[in-house]
Each structure stands twice: as C-alpha cells, then as structure tokens.
Design a protein around this motif. Structure first.
Motif, PDB file in Angstrom:
ATOM      1  N   ARG A   7       0.820  -1.214   0.000  1.00 33.95           N
ATOM      2  CA  ARG A   7       0.000   0.000   0.000  1.00 33.95           C
ATOM      3  C   ARG A   7       0.848   1.255   0.000  1.00 33.95           C
ATOM      4  NH1 ARG A   7      -4.247  -0.568   4.884  1.00 33.95           N
ATOM      5  NH2 ARG A   7      -2.331  -1.212   5.947  1.00 33.95           N
ATOM      6  N   PHE A   8       2.096   1.140   0.457  1.00 36.80           N
ATOM      7  CA  PHE A   8       2.972   2.307   0.544  1.00 36.80           C
ATOM      8  C   PHE A   8       4.180   2.193  -0.386  1.00 36.80           C
ATOM      9  CE2 PHE A   8       0.619   2.004   4.493  1.00 36.80           C
ATOM     10  CZ  PHE A   8       0.107   3.284   4.604  1.00 36.80           C
ATOM     11  N   ALA A 229      -0.382   0.268  15.240  1.00 37.50           N
ATOM     12  CA  ALA A 229       0.275   0.570  13.970  1.00 37.50           C
ATOM     13  C   ALA A 229      -0.632   0.238  12.795  1.00 37.50           C
ATOM     14  CB  ALA A 229       1.586  -0.206  13.858  1.00 37.50           C
ATOM     15  N   GLY A 230      -1.399  -0.833  12.905  1.00 38.26           N
ATOM     16  CA  GLY A 230      -2.325  -1.191  11.842  1.00 38.26           C
ATOM     17  C   GLY A 230      -3.382  -0.132  11.613  1.00 38.26           C
ATOM     18  N   VAL A 231      -3.866   0.464  12.698  1.00 35.47           N
ATOM     19  CA  VAL A 231      -4.851   1.542  12.584  1.00 35.47           C
ATOM     20  C   VAL A 231      -4.219   2.769  11.935  1.00 35.47           C
ATOM     21  CG1 VAL A 231      -6.398   3.060  13.872  1.00 35.47           C
ATOM     22  CG2 VAL A 231      -6.142   0.677  14.563  1.00 35.47           C
ATOM     23  N   CYS A 232      -3.009   3.104  12.374  1.00 35.03           N
ATOM     24  CA  CYS A 232      -2.298   4.251  11.791  1.00 35.03           C
ATOM     25  C   CYS A 232      -2.049   4.038  10.303  1.00 35.03           C
ATOM     26  CB  CYS A 232      -0.973   4.485  12.512  1.00 35.03           C
ATOM     27  SG  CYS A 232      -1.130   5.001  14.232  1.00 35.03           S
ATOM     28  N   ALA A 233      -1.629   2.823   9.935  1.00 31.87           N
ATOM     29  CA  ALA A 233      -1.350   2.532   8.529  1.00 31.87           C
ATOM     30  C   ALA A 233      -2.619   2.637   7.695  1.00 31.87           C
ATOM     31  CB  ALA A 233      -0.733   1.145   8.396  1.00 31.87           C
ATOM     32  N   PRO A 238      -4.172   4.663   1.034  1.00 28.60           N
ATOM     33  CA  PRO A 238      -5.244   5.015   0.094  1.00 28.60           C
ATOM     34  C   PRO A 238      -6.606   4.447   0.490  1.00 28.60           C
ATOM     35  CG  PRO A 238      -3.281   4.281  -1.084  1.00 28.60           C
ATOM     36  CD  PRO A 238      -3.038   3.995   0.365  1.00 28.60           C
ATOM     37  N   ASP A 239      -6.626   3.425   1.358  1.00 27.99           N
ATOM     38  CA  ASP A 239      -7.900   2.874   1.814  1.00 27.99           C
ATOM     39  C   ASP A 239      -8.725   3.908   2.578  1.00 27.99           C
ATOM     40  OD1 ASP A 239      -7.209   0.386   0.769  1.00 27.99           O
ATOM     41  OD2 ASP A 239      -6.333  -0.298   2.658  1.00 27.99           O
TER      42      ASP A 239
END
Length: 270
Positions: A7-8, A229-233, A238-239
């Motif tokens: 995603r990044f 971290a998953g929430v921050c990501a 783009p999601d």
C-alpha cells in the motif's frame, strides 16, 4: 522485510518517536508495506536499531525543535525527493494534578505532547502539499477523557485533536489529510512502567496489573503496538482516501463504557 501488500510502495514516511513502542511498530509496518521509512527520535541508538531492521533512515533529534525538524525534513527530501506520510507519534510526560504541576513540568508536557506534533507538522506540510500526502497524529484516550493526576498529558492530548482538525480544514483543499488515533492501554515500555504502582499496591505481576486496568474495557485487554500501527497505517493509506479530520479511538471499547452503570455490570459477576 517482505513487502506483502505494497500500500505504501514508492512512498516516503517519517515517524516521530520512532525508536520504541507505537512509533517503532508503525515504522516496521510501513516498511513492511513498501514505504521508505525515516525514524526520528531523541535516542540515536534506538532509532538507528529500528532503521537497520526496516532498511530505513534514522534521524536523532527532538521533534519539538523547529530548526532540527527543518533540517530533518531537508535530509529526507535530499535522500528521497519527496515525503508522503508523517506519523506524529512523539509524546509522553505530563504527570501530576493541576495544583501540583510546576512550570517546568508543564512546559515539558507541552513540548512532548503538543509541540512535537505542531513543529513536525509545520515542517512537513510543504512537502506533503506537493505529494498530496497525510498526517496521522497519535494521541490517546486522554484526548477524550481525563485520568487522575495527568493534567499536562490530558490537556495537550486534547489540544492535539484541535491541531489535527485545523490542519485538515486548512490543507484539505491542497489534498492533505490529517487524522487522529486515540489508543487506550497499549503494552509499550511507557505503559509497562505505569503498571508499577498497581503491582506494588496489590502485590501482583505486570500481566495481572494489565488485567486490572482493563477489567472494565469491553475487550478486556490492552492493545499491542502492532495493532495500533495497523490503525495508523489504514488512516495513512489510500484505503482511507476520503477520511480526514477523524478521531479514531483504538481502545478496546474503553470510551464507549457508561461509567455510572459499571456497578450493575459488577452485580452480574458478583
């Protein structure tokens, strides 16, 4: 580290407070998903260790230092030519009730919890406008409610939401997003240290202390740094392209609990 989702891919992310806890977990996850990650923190050894693990860049400086942050962003741009994500995670300090907080402690809490975010956001915004990037501010459920004897921490975490909303409002027309994550208890070195008074008072171990502070949390457990971290990501990805100015509690349900009804819940378990 393997890039599973990408995603990044091709993006550049700067993480303040990137040497431990949530910041380290964010850096590792963003790198895992393809980002070129820059870890920024005051402890050189820690950020360099995380940078080696992520294949990223380490910068040792204080995020509340305006000149140091300008130099840090210049270094990022010199190496990568762009900046897409700022995770404004640096924080800490702010113990004590209002009447017991000396001026020096108040200024320290301000610098750690609000000024780090303001200074880093201000330094990064020109580059984020160029990339139509975004900022994830890491706050706390102390931004939504007040715990005992944490006046400075509570005050400046509340203010962090105002900063994020201001950035979202002012820079949205330029394509820049800004959002806030409010974690509850997370098993980090800082939170581990905060368990010490409960451990001493009750003669219990750290796991039992976490059980105690999470007894009224609907999920009955603290988060791991990787979960935050998953929430921050997600918010940086783009999601979440249409999400800006949002405040997302990642707290196991802590802030949905109706405190005056807790006595009834305890009747059920008595």
């Amino acid at each position: 580290m393997a890039n599973l989702q990408g995603r990044f891919a091709g993006k550049v992310a700067l993480v303040t407070g990137g040497g431990t806890g949530i910041g380290e977990a964010c850096a590792r996850l963003l790198a895992h998903e393809g980002a070129h990650v820059v870890m920024l923190g005051r402890r050189r050894e820690r950020v360099e260790e995380v940078a080696r693990a992520c294949g990223g860049m380490a910068l040792a400086c204080d995020a509340s230092d305006a000149a140091a942050m300008r130099d840090a962003v210049a270094a990022v741009l010199a190496r990568h030519g762009r900046l897409d994500v700022l995770v404004a995670n640096a924080g800490g300090f702010g113990q004590g009730a209002c009447a017991d907080t000396p001026d020096a402690d108040w200024r320290q809490a301000f610098d750690a919890n609000l000024n780090t975010a303001f200074v880093s956001a201000r330094a990064c915004l020109p580059a984020l406008k160029e990339s139509r990037g975004n900022i994830v501010f890491v706050a706390s459920i102390a931004a939504l409610a007040a715990g005992p004897d944490v006046c400075g921490y509570t005050t400046f975490k509340h203010a962090l939401i105002g900063l994020a909303r201001s950035v979202a409002r002012d820079y949205g027309p330029a394509g820049v997003r800004a959002n806030v994550v409010c974690p509850g208890w997370v098993r980090t070195p800082m939170a581990d240290a905060e368990m010490a008074p409960l451990m001493a008072a009750h003669g219990i171990g750290r796991d039992a202390a976490y059980d105690l502070v999470c007894a009224d949390v609907p999920l009955r457990r603290p988060a791991s740094p990787a979960e935050i971290a998953g929430v921050c990501a997600f918010l940086a990805s783009p999601d979440a392209a249409i999400v800006t100015g949002a405040v997302l509690a990642a707290d196991g349900g802590s802030t949905i609990v109706d405190v005056p009804t807790l006595a009834f819940s305890r009747l059920e378990t008595a």
